[in-house]
Design a protein around this motif. Sequence first.
Motif, short mmCIF file in Angstrom:
data_model
loop_
_atom_site.label_atom_id
_atom_site.label_comp_id
_atom_site.label_asym_id
_atom_site.label_seq_id
_atom_site.Cartn_x
_atom_site.Cartn_y
_atom_site.Cartn_z
N ILE A 162 2.49 11.50 18.98
CA ILE A 162 3.04 11.01 17.71
C ILE A 162 2.99 12.14 16.69
O ILE A 162 1.94 12.72 16.44
N LYS A 163 4.16 12.42 16.12
CA LYS A 163 4.30 13.57 15.23
C LYS A 163 4.83 13.16 13.86
O LYS A 163 5.44 12.10 13.70
N LEU A 164 4.64 14.04 12.91
CA LEU A 164 5.13 13.86 11.55
C LEU A 164 6.63 13.56 11.59
O LEU A 164 7.39 14.25 12.29
N GLY A 165 7.05 12.53 10.88
CA GLY A 165 8.46 12.16 10.82
C GLY A 165 8.90 11.17 11.88
O GLY A 165 10.02 10.66 11.80
N ASP A 166 8.05 10.91 12.87
CA ASP A 166 8.41 9.91 13.87
C ASP A 166 8.61 8.56 13.20
O ASP A 166 7.95 8.23 12.22
N GLN A 167 9.52 7.77 13.75
CA GLN A 167 9.85 6.45 13.21
C GLN A 167 9.11 5.37 13.98
O GLN A 167 8.94 5.47 15.21
N GLN A 175 0.81 -1.22 0.00
CA GLN A 175 0.00 0.00 0.00
C GLN A 175 0.84 1.27 0.00
O GLN A 175 0.35 2.34 -0.31
N LYS A 176 2.09 1.16 0.43
CA LYS A 176 3.03 2.27 0.58
C LYS A 176 2.67 3.18 1.76
O LYS A 176 3.49 3.45 2.61
N VAL A 177 1.44 3.67 1.81
CA VAL A 177 0.96 4.50 2.92
C VAL A 177 -0.37 3.93 3.39
O VAL A 177 -1.20 3.54 2.57
N SER A 178 -0.56 3.88 4.70
CA SER A 178 -1.81 3.37 5.25
C SER A 178 -2.17 4.12 6.52
O SER A 178 -1.29 4.55 7.27
N GLY A 189 9.71 -4.65 10.68
CA GLY A 189 9.91 -3.59 9.71
C GLY A 189 9.87 -2.20 10.32
O GLY A 189 9.68 -2.04 11.53
N ILE A 190 10.07 -1.22 9.45
CA ILE A 190 10.10 0.18 9.83
C ILE A 190 9.13 0.96 8.95
O ILE A 190 9.04 0.74 7.75
N ALA A 191 8.44 1.91 9.59
CA ALA A 191 7.57 2.85 8.89
C ALA A 191 7.84 4.24 9.44
O ALA A 191 8.56 4.39 10.44
N GLU A 192 7.26 5.22 8.79
CA GLU A 192 7.39 6.61 9.24
C GLU A 192 6.01 7.25 9.28
O GLU A 192 5.19 7.02 8.38
N VAL A 193 5.77 8.07 10.29
CA VAL A 193 4.51 8.80 10.39
C VAL A 193 4.51 9.91 9.33
O VAL A 193 5.40 10.75 9.32
N VAL A 207 -8.87 8.45 17.10
CA VAL A 207 -8.06 9.04 16.04
C VAL A 207 -7.20 7.96 15.39
O VAL A 207 -7.09 6.84 15.89
N MET A 208 -6.60 8.34 14.26
CA MET A 208 -5.64 7.47 13.59
C MET A 208 -4.55 8.36 13.01
O MET A 208 -4.69 9.58 12.93
N VAL A 209 -3.44 7.74 12.67
CA VAL A 209 -2.34 8.41 11.98
C VAL A 209 -2.08 7.65 10.69
O VAL A 209 -2.51 6.51 10.54
N ASP A 210 -1.37 8.28 9.78
CA ASP A 210 -0.95 7.60 8.56
C ASP A 210 0.53 7.29 8.67
O ASP A 210 1.32 8.13 9.14
#
Length: 152
Positions: free
Chosen positions: A42-47, A21-24, A62-66, A96-99
């Motif tokens: 949780i902020k933009l760019g958090d790992q 999906q790349k982004v979810s 695995g690893i994702a980024e906010v 709430v949710m984050v991407d």
Amino acid sequence: MAYWLFKTEPDTFSIDTLKQQKVSCWEGVRNYQARNMMRDDIKLGDQVLIYHSSCKDVGVVGIAEVVREAYPDHFQFDPEGPYFDPKSDLDNPRWVMVDIEYRRHLRLVSLKRIKANPVLAEMPLVKRGNRLSIMPVTEAQWQEILQMTGQF
């Protein structure tokens, strides 16, 4: 930048799904403590470490980024969905949710290995009664887990 561990059951949503999906959106969190972290911390760019639970190979995979900070989880308003909350209000959503965006797969770091590592002894993941779906990770713990993959 902060570090987090997000737990998921791979039969429901896996690191492979995220890669595809790349982004979810990271929806369905229905614990107030985890929700508050998503909403407030949780902020933009958090790992994010992606952790598979309730499966054969439990551990960090695995690893994702906010890539988008907290916003209302629209699934709370779907009466046909598994995350419906009849007490939630459109004007004041409860959940709430984050991407997040896929970054990379990791070689499995099993829960057994995490528990055996003294550097990781203070992680919420290894403490009884403290296994939320979202947990903070210190920079030292993040680096230790990456080292345990043998990829860094």
